[in-house]
Design an enzyme around this catalytic site. Sequence first.
Site, short mmCIF file in Angstrom:
data_model
loop_
_atom_site.label_atom_id
_atom_site.label_comp_id
_atom_site.label_asym_id
_atom_site.label_seq_id
_atom_site.Cartn_x
_atom_site.Cartn_y
_atom_site.Cartn_z
N LEU A 115 46.80 45.75 16.46
CA LEU A 115 47.33 45.83 15.02
C LEU A 115 45.77 46.25 14.27
O LEU A 115 44.82 45.67 14.49
CB LEU A 115 47.45 44.31 14.47
CG LEU A 115 48.34 44.29 13.18
CD1 LEU A 115 49.64 44.72 13.23
CD2 LEU A 115 48.58 42.74 12.76
N HIS A 116 46.14 47.30 13.58
CA HIS A 116 44.77 48.01 12.86
C HIS A 116 45.02 48.73 11.82
O HIS A 116 44.35 48.96 10.85
CB HIS A 116 44.13 48.64 13.78
CG HIS A 116 44.42 50.15 14.24
ND1 HIS A 116 45.58 50.00 14.93
CD2 HIS A 116 44.18 51.20 13.65
CE1 HIS A 116 45.74 51.46 15.26
NE2 HIS A 116 44.82 52.11 14.34
N ARG A 117 46.29 49.08 11.62
CA ARG A 117 46.64 50.12 10.49
C ARG A 117 46.45 49.46 9.03
O ARG A 117 46.84 48.41 8.82
CB ARG A 117 48.00 50.69 10.56
CG ARG A 117 48.20 51.55 11.62
CD ARG A 117 49.54 52.34 11.67
NE ARG A 117 49.41 53.37 12.93
CZ ARG A 117 48.93 54.54 13.01
NH1 ARG A 117 48.35 55.08 11.84
NH2 ARG A 117 48.88 55.30 14.01
N ASP A 177 50.99 48.64 16.08
CA ASP A 177 51.19 49.55 15.36
C ASP A 177 50.34 50.88 15.74
O ASP A 177 50.11 51.90 14.82
CB ASP A 177 50.99 49.07 14.04
CG ASP A 177 49.19 48.79 13.72
OD1 ASP A 177 48.29 49.08 14.75
OD2 ASP A 177 48.89 48.25 12.69
#
Length: 374
Positions: A205-207, A284
């Site tokens: 998860l990073h967006r 993501d």
Amino acid sequence: MKPLIHVIAAARPNFMKVAPLVRALRAEKWCETELVHTGQHYDAAMSDAFFRDLSIPKPDHHLEVGSGTHAEQTAGVMVAYEKVCLARRPDWIIVVGDVNSTAACALVGAKLCIPVAHLEAGLRSGDRTMPEEINRVVTDSIADLLWTPSPDGDENLAREGRAQCVERVGNIMIDTFEMLRDRIEAARSYEAHDLTREGYGVVTLHRPANVDDRDTLTALVDGLVSVAAETPLVFPIHPRTRKMLTTFGLLDRLEAAPGMILTEPLGYIDFMGLVTAARLVITDSGGVQEETTYLGIPCLTLRPNTERPVTITQGSNRLVAPSDLSSAAHAALATGRRTAPPPALWDGQTAARVVASLKRRIVGAAAGTEALTA
């Protein structure tokens, strides 16, 4: 003198794509290959680990651009890379993916009239709010050679009037996986967390759209906690994500959740060692959608769109809203892995096709010139 080819790398997704290509090009006797690292990915611990895992040689040029706004990064790369090209002009520039450095180096090449090839061309999400989408469109509009991974890429470029530049070569990410498959399987990364094959899930998860908004990130944490109660989840936390979890007071909840295993970011070998044995992946990321499709692993992508629709139509990927994560994960866990074959040309031979494509243009053009002047 041998033709000089520049291969551009900037961020972790680029490293995975250039590894098999640089290896293949440097095995050729007809060309000289230089690796240019723009330094857009400036976390040394994350960057260096990927270089080690992927056996990527030390860059011939390191631009050390570092962090900044999109404009600052793009402009910084252009200024620094132009100097490299003017000091010794390459015959071709190969850019990969969709990061700021991709568009920046393509612009440098176009303005200096140096041919540019784009590997992973033609991907479109249709979402112009994503910086990556802008980079894709800009790069594909000015590149001279467009190497696509799947038919949808061909179709997108045809609609944009670029069909004459297209050559489908397949998915370079699969080359990287197959190149390192033995090491990945030998790593058995899951055993470090006392897990068993297909007895857990993996989360990335990073967006910004997911982690920078309190309500969205809270909904995602709610969903992850629910899923972890059913099956353990290994969550290598990106620095940006950790920062926002801490800012919004959500990190403690994840750390206390039963079944939730939080780790620092992982190198490619350890990460793919987890993915290959996972029962489910929640992400993501772009590349993970492709790798899970190749392996038949259920993948839930936390985005409203994807530039890789083939992973949905022919793969194991599904788009999921944060509010639907828990129910979608439970359904995916019940369904299990997919056994259908991967998309065409996702076979570990893309780098060889890229090299052959470039050789036809460079060596073939040179032979034609010699014939005309003989």
